[in-house]
Design a protein around this motif. Sequence first.
Motif, PDB file in Angstrom:
ATOM      1  N   GLN A  48     -23.178  71.782 -32.458  1.00 26.54           N
ATOM      2  CA  GLN A  48     -23.480  71.676 -31.033  1.00 26.54           C
ATOM      3  C   GLN A  48     -24.838  72.310 -30.707  1.00 26.54           C
ATOM      4  OE1 GLN A  48     -19.835  73.334 -29.139  1.00 26.54           O
ATOM      5  NE2 GLN A  48     -19.689  71.320 -28.180  1.00 26.54           N
ATOM      6  N   CYS A  49     -25.119  73.455 -31.317  1.00 23.78           N
ATOM      7  CA  CYS A  49     -26.412  74.110 -31.103  1.00 23.78           C
ATOM      8  C   CYS A  49     -27.555  73.216 -31.563  1.00 23.78           C
ATOM      9  CB  CYS A  49     -26.466  75.443 -31.851  1.00 23.78           C
ATOM     10  SG  CYS A  49     -25.437  76.747 -31.139  1.00 23.78           S
ATOM     11  N   LEU A  50     -27.410  72.623 -32.741  1.00 21.52           N
ATOM     12  CA  LEU A  50     -28.453  71.746 -33.262  1.00 21.52           C
ATOM     13  C   LEU A  50     -28.689  70.565 -32.325  1.00 21.52           C
ATOM     14  CD1 LEU A  50     -27.401  71.794 -37.018  1.00 21.52           C
ATOM     15  CD2 LEU A  50     -29.582  72.629 -36.106  1.00 21.52           C
ATOM     16  N   GLU A  51     -27.608  70.029 -31.786  1.00 24.63           N
ATOM     17  CA  GLU A  51     -27.731  68.908 -30.857  1.00 24.63           C
ATOM     18  C   GLU A  51     -28.486  69.341 -29.603  1.00 24.63           C
ATOM     19  OE1 GLU A  51     -24.867  65.707 -28.487  1.00 24.63           O
ATOM     20  OE2 GLU A  51     -24.021  66.968 -30.077  1.00 24.63           O
ATOM     21  N   GLN A  52     -28.125  70.520 -29.072  1.00 18.48           N
ATOM     22  CA  GLN A  52     -28.792  71.018 -27.873  1.00 18.48           C
ATOM     23  C   GLN A  52     -30.257  71.372 -28.139  1.00 18.48           C
ATOM     24  OE1 GLN A  52     -27.640  71.170 -24.766  1.00 18.48           O
ATOM     25  NE2 GLN A  52     -25.639  70.357 -25.320  1.00 18.48           N
ATOM     26  N   LEU A  53     -30.571  71.740 -29.365  1.00 16.52           N
ATOM     27  CA  LEU A  53     -31.934  72.112 -29.721  1.00 16.52           C
ATOM     28  C   LEU A  53     -32.818  70.893 -29.986  1.00 16.52           C
ATOM     29  CD1 LEU A  53     -31.149  75.167 -32.011  1.00 16.52           C
ATOM     30  CD2 LEU A  53     -32.449  75.232 -29.886  1.00 16.52           C
ATOM     31  N   GLY A  54     -32.250  69.687 -29.823  1.00 13.52           N
ATOM     32  CA  GLY A  54     -33.036  68.477 -30.029  1.00 13.52           C
ATOM     33  C   GLY A  54     -33.289  68.174 -31.487  1.00 13.52           C
ATOM     34  N   GLU A  55     -32.318  68.509 -32.359  1.00 10.89           N
ATOM     35  CA  GLU A  55     -32.420  68.185 -33.780  1.00 10.89           C
ATOM     36  C   GLU A  55     -31.290  67.233 -34.143  1.00 10.89           C
ATOM     37  OE1 GLU A  55     -32.984  71.583 -36.341  1.00 10.89           O
ATOM     38  OE2 GLU A  55     -33.876  72.755 -34.718  1.00 10.89           O
ATOM     39  N   PRO A  56     -31.402  65.962 -33.713  1.00  9.41           N
ATOM     40  CA  PRO A  56     -30.271  65.037 -33.868  1.00  9.41           C
ATOM     41  C   PRO A  56     -29.889  64.759 -35.314  1.00  9.41           C
ATOM     42  CG  PRO A  56     -32.240  63.872 -33.126  1.00  9.41           C
ATOM     43  CD  PRO A  56     -32.539  65.329 -33.026  1.00  9.41           C
ATOM     44  N   ALA A  57     -30.868  64.662 -36.214  1.00  8.92           N
ATOM     45  CA  ALA A  57     -30.540  64.369 -37.612  1.00  8.92           C
ATOM     46  C   ALA A  57     -29.739  65.510 -38.238  1.00  8.92           C
ATOM     47  CB  ALA A  57     -31.824  64.104 -38.400  1.00  8.92           C
TER      48      ALA A  57
END
Length: 511
Positions: free
Chosen positions: A418-427
Amino acid sequence: MSGRLIGGRYQLATILGQGGMGQVWTAYDQRLDRRVAVKLLRPDRVTGPIGSEAAGELRRRFVRECRVTAQVDHPGLVTVHDAGSDGDDLFLVMQYVEGADLSDHLAEHDPYPWQWSVAVAAQLCAVLCAVHAVPIVHRDLKPRNVMVRPDGTVTVLDLGVASVLDTDTTRLTHTGSPIGSPAYMAPEQAMGGAVGPYTDLYALGVLLHELLSGEVPFAGTTALGVLHRHLYEPPVPVRRIRPDIPEPLEALVLRLLAKDPQHRPSGAQEVYEHLAPLLPSPGTGLSVGPLDPTRPFLRPHAPWPDRAAAPPPPPAPPAPAARPDVAAAVDDVKKLLGEGRITQAVDILGSILPVAAEQHGEDSAVVRILRKQYAATLMDDGQYRRALPELRRLADDRAAEAGPADAQTLQFRYDAAQCLEQLGEPAAALAEYRAVLPYYENHRGTGGDPARSFEIRNRIAHLLLALGDHVTARVQLQALLYDAERAYGPHHPLPVELRRRLDRQVEVRGG
């Protein structure tokens, strides 16, 4: 409504504007005797008739997002003074900004000098760098949300508002339509995919194209028609409309408007670096009159036109740091969390963790509990960049103890995704979700967790859309719809939401 007292403190005076989501008023803060701007939002106008529980959740999310956005410290962002609810309205109290919004400024200067366009875009990049570092995605960057002040600086409005109303849009809105402005909406946002900093960069490209050419790159008579053009039509290069525009500027606009987020610039910092050589320098002979956005670069930090600058008050001396008492600090954190004072709780937890590790040992139960609370509170406070390393450490420690299939290990990894998604790192987020998904599936013989499995599959589809893989995303959503209908029946909220999203994708594709 003029004269109405909001929050027992802010008296409405003059309406500045209104739209489908609410109204903006000038108001007076009776406590501090100052002019402010108050934005009123009516949840029922966005969501349609909703129950008290859903309305309460929307209000809680609204206040939380306002609190997160208020943490961003940048002169190009409007200052948030207060937020809450008053009767049926949500309200946001902001600094009153003098000047003209960028849409009116563009209309008053035709054609818009390309040097002004570069100056506006460069200032917006500085704002987006600060915003994306939090991380926050604006989601609705457009000329109406940008003010040009008397000293030429630009100020961005409505940060955080779109993120509240656009979260789980298909469940919260009665139309299923995404919140935002179709003319400035990135393809992944139009398709209901995950958004990130790359989404704001696309909107910046649309805005820059409009400033340079006098019109948005994609227009139409219907919202669906506009969204279809975002997905499938190439933008007209701006030099075909205005040959005087430098070629590097045209190339940058085309990169910002790339359909695939991975083909856009890596971030607002990179965009700024491309704009910097095109910025005006002192001695260029350009106008530096009121509302000239080149002024900050021609005369940095100069006083506002016709306004004397007052010297700032001297800073107060810092208070001596005290060594925190761990037990007392834990009690303080519990009290603060109970009162919703999350940011203060985060600061205390961050300060007591090193002390607790020194007193009890890094691997002690006390430290692990504190670290878990710290990570959870950081996430609740929207501080995903700080939460991510804590969650990864917790996941590694728990996996070494209890194995990769342990429920707590998986929860830490899910939170990290979830953090990665929120940080704009979709891959990276997609890879993490895919890694934990099998542990929640029934076929592993563990009984699984269908609800969490469905949730992760939904997030995977969102991220595939954000990465431009529309075909695979649609296949994933169709398979999820089939399984969700078998598990819950066709009238459960999840299948209803999935059908709505799939239908909307067909509509957007068809234009």
